[in-house]
Design a protein around this motif. Sequence first.
Motif, PDB file in Angstrom:
ATOM      1  N   GLY A 117       0.803  -1.212   0.000  1.00  0.00           N
ATOM      2  CA  GLY A 117       0.000   0.000   0.000  1.00  0.00           C
ATOM      3  C   GLY A 117       0.838   1.264   0.000  1.00  0.00           C
ATOM      4  N   THR A 118       2.038   1.174   0.574  1.00  0.00           N
ATOM      5  CA  THR A 118       2.911   2.351   0.684  1.00  0.00           C
ATOM      6  C   THR A 118       3.951   2.432  -0.429  1.00  0.00           C
ATOM      7  OG1 THR A 118       2.675   2.284   3.090  1.00  0.00           O
ATOM      8  CG2 THR A 118       4.490   3.588   2.216  1.00  0.00           C
ATOM      9  N   LEU A 119       4.632   1.325  -0.713  1.00  0.00           N
ATOM     10  CA  LEU A 119       5.758   1.347  -1.641  1.00  0.00           C
ATOM     11  C   LEU A 119       5.423   0.888  -3.055  1.00  0.00           C
ATOM     12  CD1 LEU A 119       8.686   0.038   0.603  1.00  0.00           C
ATOM     13  CD2 LEU A 119       7.854   2.376   0.276  1.00  0.00           C
ATOM     14  N   LEU A 120       4.443   0.006  -3.213  1.00  0.00           N
ATOM     15  CA  LEU A 120       4.142  -0.527  -4.537  1.00  0.00           C
ATOM     16  C   LEU A 120       3.012   0.221  -5.245  1.00  0.00           C
ATOM     17  CD1 LEU A 120       4.320  -4.399  -3.931  1.00  0.00           C
ATOM     18  CD2 LEU A 120       6.165  -2.795  -4.470  1.00  0.00           C
ATOM     19  N   LEU A 121       1.997   0.622  -4.491  1.00  0.00           N
ATOM     20  CA  LEU A 121       0.800   1.204  -5.103  1.00  0.00           C
ATOM     21  C   LEU A 121       1.076   2.431  -5.964  1.00  0.00           C
ATOM     22  CD1 LEU A 121      -2.258   1.034  -5.425  1.00  0.00           C
ATOM     23  CD2 LEU A 121      -2.488   2.407  -3.341  1.00  0.00           C
ATOM     24  N   PRO A 122       1.907   3.390  -5.534  1.00  0.00           N
ATOM     25  CA  PRO A 122       2.146   4.556  -6.398  1.00  0.00           C
ATOM     26  C   PRO A 122       2.700   4.175  -7.773  1.00  0.00           C
ATOM     27  CG  PRO A 122       2.899   4.996  -4.174  1.00  0.00           C
ATOM     28  CD  PRO A 122       2.570   3.533  -4.222  1.00  0.00           C
ATOM     29  N   THR A 123       3.652   3.244  -7.804  1.00  0.00           N
ATOM     30  CA  THR A 123       4.222   2.797  -9.076  1.00  0.00           C
ATOM     31  C   THR A 123       3.189   2.044  -9.906  1.00  0.00           C
ATOM     32  OG1 THR A 123       6.419   2.608  -8.085  1.00  0.00           O
ATOM     33  CG2 THR A 123       6.041   1.395 -10.131  1.00  0.00           C
ATOM     34  N   VAL A 124       2.435   1.173  -9.247  1.00  0.00           N
ATOM     35  CA  VAL A 124       1.422   0.374  -9.945  1.00  0.00           C
ATOM     36  C   VAL A 124       0.355   1.269 -10.561  1.00  0.00           C
ATOM     37  CG1 VAL A 124      -0.475  -1.247  -9.566  1.00  0.00           C
ATOM     38  CG2 VAL A 124       1.788  -1.732  -8.617  1.00  0.00           C
ATOM     39  N   LEU A 125      -0.130   2.242  -9.804  1.00  0.00           N
ATOM     40  CA  LEU A 125      -1.187   3.123 -10.310  1.00  0.00           C
ATOM     41  C   LEU A 125      -0.735   3.917 -11.518  1.00  0.00           C
ATOM     42  CD1 LEU A 125      -3.008   4.609  -7.180  1.00  0.00           C
ATOM     43  CD2 LEU A 125      -3.880   2.982  -8.855  1.00  0.00           C
ATOM     44  N   ALA A 126       0.507   4.376 -11.488  1.00  0.00           N
ATOM     45  CA  ALA A 126       1.014   5.187 -12.592  1.00  0.00           C
ATOM     46  C   ALA A 126       0.944   4.441 -13.914  1.00  0.00           C
ATOM     47  CB  ALA A 126       2.444   5.622 -12.303  1.00  0.00           C
TER      48      ALA A 126
END
Length: 306
Positions: free
Chosen positions: A104-113
């Motif tokens: 939720g903290t480290l992977l989600l920003p990259t995944v959403l992009a």
Amino acid sequence: MAMRLNPLRIFLAIVDTGSQHAAARMLGLTQPAVTKALQRLEAELDVRLFERSVHGATLTEYGQALLSHARLIDSELKTSIEALDQIKGARKGSISVALSHLPGTLLLPTVLASFRKKWPDISLRIAASAYPFLLPQVREGSLDFAVAPAPKEDWPEDLVREPLMATALSPVVRRGHPLAEASRLKDLSGAEWVLPTQESATAQALYAAASQLGMPRPVCLLTCETFTAMIMTVASSDLIGLIPSEMVKSIATLAGVAEVPIEDRLESAELCLIRRRTGVFTPAAAALAASFGSAARNLSRTTPPE
């Protein structure tokens, strides 16, 4: 037995709202239409699904037995329709996933992009359900999948755990905590901890490490299933938190906590993608799952070993 799906959805609406009147309002139907549909469903099944009273409708034992199956059937129908639409070229639909602290903290920003570029009109719900409470939600279809630490032992046969990356854990305390400079886990003996759940991979890793070192079982009287609640509790008290080591650099200063530099390495369960064994992803859900897998592998390659 053949079963009409409309009465089944009405059954779920009554469960979720607590009464036929409220279900009718939610579904945009008249109450007589809801009553008739429910009576037809009960006649087909030859059981009584609800006990009616002035306080609303409560499930009978037969209703309880039907509930999880009904949710799964409803979820599968929705998924099937969305999958067909997406195969035909539609870029819309909905996905629900549960993420533990690290993804939720480290992977989600990259995944959403990357995901939003290909699927801009997908409605995405991110839940913060903790292990093991997320398992029934995956099982009944209210979650398409989860990304969380998952133990190998006693794993349910109807669910699949796909390992994404190995993780470790680090104790964190508020700044100025009297144990902030502890060098061994034994130095923290007698302190009180705040953990996600007693059954979580985080808690089990701590208890296992303490047992191996011959320590008393660590004390945990407070559990926080959300990361924000846990880290804010640590920052404002003498409780010790335990977070993925990969998160320490990005979260410690921001949250006002510090890593306790113990030499003992606390191994957590593998971070896994958790899904139903018999479930089939929509193209959009498959793309999102693949994005989490790719992001986890990239993070694993860039995180130096301790």
